[in-house]
Design an enzyme around this catalytic site. Structure first.
Site, PDB file in Angstrom:
ATOM      1  N   ASP A  87       0.376  -6.209 -17.245  1.00  0.00           N
ATOM      2  CA  ASP A  87       1.821  -5.209 -17.708  1.00  0.00           C
ATOM      3  C   ASP A  87       1.254  -4.753 -19.301  1.00  0.00           C
ATOM      4  OD1 ASP A  87       2.544  -4.888 -14.904  1.00  0.00           O
ATOM      5  OD2 ASP A  87       3.738  -6.707 -15.971  1.00  0.00           O
ATOM      6  N   ASN A 115      -2.300   1.686 -14.668  1.00  0.00           N
ATOM      7  CA  ASN A 115      -1.335   0.603 -13.605  1.00  0.00           C
ATOM      8  C   ASN A 115      -0.802   1.276 -13.969  1.00  0.00           C
ATOM      9  OD1 ASN A 115      -0.611  -1.586 -11.979  1.00  0.00           O
ATOM     10  ND2 ASN A 115      -0.061  -2.576 -14.092  1.00  0.00           N
ATOM     11  N   HIS A 117       3.862   0.173 -13.419  1.00  0.00           N
ATOM     12  CA  HIS A 117       4.614  -0.241 -13.575  1.00  0.00           C
ATOM     13  C   HIS A 117       6.862  -0.273 -13.421  1.00  0.00           C
ATOM     14  CE1 HIS A 117       5.550  -4.433 -14.309  1.00  0.00           C
ATOM     15  NE2 HIS A 117       6.848  -4.127 -15.225  1.00  0.00           N
ATOM     16  N   GLU A 120       8.359   6.831  -8.781  1.00  0.00           N
ATOM     17  CA  GLU A 120       6.435   7.006  -8.943  1.00  0.00           C
ATOM     18  C   GLU A 120       5.831   6.867  -7.997  1.00  0.00           C
ATOM     19  OE1 GLU A 120       5.721   2.452  -7.810  1.00  0.00           O
ATOM     20  OE2 GLU A 120       7.781   1.396  -9.164  1.00  0.00           O
ATOM     21  N   GLY A 176       0.942  -1.507  -0.404  1.00  0.00           N
ATOM     22  CA  GLY A 176      -0.115   0.153   0.233  1.00  0.00           C
ATOM     23  C   GLY A 176       0.853   0.995  -0.219  1.00  0.00           C
ATOM     24  N   SER A 177       1.884   1.270  -0.001  1.00  0.00           N
ATOM     25  CA  SER A 177       2.878   2.293  -0.393  1.00  0.00           C
ATOM     26  C   SER A 177       2.423   3.391  -1.455  1.00  0.00           C
ATOM     27  CB  SER A 177       4.166   2.397  -0.330  1.00  0.00           C
ATOM     28  OG  SER A 177       4.500   1.194  -1.702  1.00  0.00           O
ATOM     29  N   LEU A 199      -1.821  -7.493  -7.486  1.00  0.00           N
ATOM     30  CA  LEU A 199      -1.529  -8.332  -8.138  1.00  0.00           C
ATOM     31  C   LEU A 199      -2.118  -9.742  -9.046  1.00  0.00           C
ATOM     32  CD1 LEU A 199       1.313  -9.120  -5.521  1.00  0.00           C
ATOM     33  CD2 LEU A 199       1.227  -7.840  -7.953  1.00  0.00           C
TER      34      LEU A 199
END
Ligand code: GRF
Length: 209
Positions: free
Chosen positions: A153, A110, A112, A182, A16-17, A95
């Site tokens: 992905d 998303n 990645h 990110e 959850g970061s 996931l």
């Protein structure tokens, strides 16, 4: 600028970061015109769920094992998104593969931790990604925000941020550098969608074809 908030759903499976970072951006006003309307976790006992609940965010646990098959699991996700009137879905370490129904096509992002289209696909998550980048002898890595489709992905790239690879990098040190990128890139893209509208995302995807 749209006159109502962009209603965001954040899909998580673990630490959850990414969720925490987005929540901090929303709560201190760095992300404007965005509301986290729903958090969906595919696991019950994970730190991400605790983060969501501590932040007072509406949270649902939707686990693959509670449904007979992938279509039923996917439908449960889509139903929860409908109930929360979600505009944009962001996968944040989610996931599980799910089938995005047509009504959400072009509205699921998303992030990645590598420069797609390389270093993605089933099993390419966490440390495995950074190991693969190091084993390939790359001098740069980075992160990618892309529109999700029904493959791991995969889907049109919306934005990428590059980071350098140091000669003495380990998967951990490289991973930390990519995560820092990110933390900037995802809020930046979401702000862009909030400012320009969800239709802009679709247009981006079409122009990248
Ligand atoms: C993120 O770093 C992202 O690259 C990937 O999964 C990671 C999730 O970490 N999609 P966390 O669960 O948000 O801590």
């Amino acid at each position: 600028m749209p006159d109502s908030s962009l209603r965001l759903a954040v899909l998580i499976s673990g630490g959850g970061s990414t969720l925490q970072n987005l929540w901090e951006h929303v709560s201190d006003g760095r992300l404007r015109g965005v509301e986290i309307a729903l958090v969906i976790s595919s696991r019950r006992e994970v730190r991400g769920v605790a983060i969501a609940r501590d932040a007072g965010l509406p949270t649902e646990v939707i686990r693959v094992r509670d449904y007979p098959d992938m279509p039923a699991f996917s439908e449960a996700i889509a139903d929860a998104l409908d109930r929360a009137a979600v505009d944009l879905v962001v996968m944040a370490g989610f996931l599980c593969l799910w089938h995005i129904p047509p009504r959400y096509t072009g509205r699921v992002l998303n992030i990645h931790p590598a420069p797609l289209p390389n270093f993605g696909g089933k099993g390419m998550f966490g440390r495995h990604v950074h190991e693969a980048v190091l084993n390939a002898g790359r001098t740069t890595s980075g992160c990618t925000v892309h529109l999700a489709d029904n493959e791991y992905d995969h889907g049109p790239v919306i934005a990428q941020q590059t980071v350098g690879v140091a000669p003495d990098d380990t998967p951990e040190t490289l991973g930390a550098r990519v995560q820092a990128a990110e933390r900037e890139l995802y809020p930046r893209v979401i702000q862009e969608v909030a400012d320009r509208g969800v239709a802009w995302l679709r247009a981006q995807a079409e122009s990248s074809r």
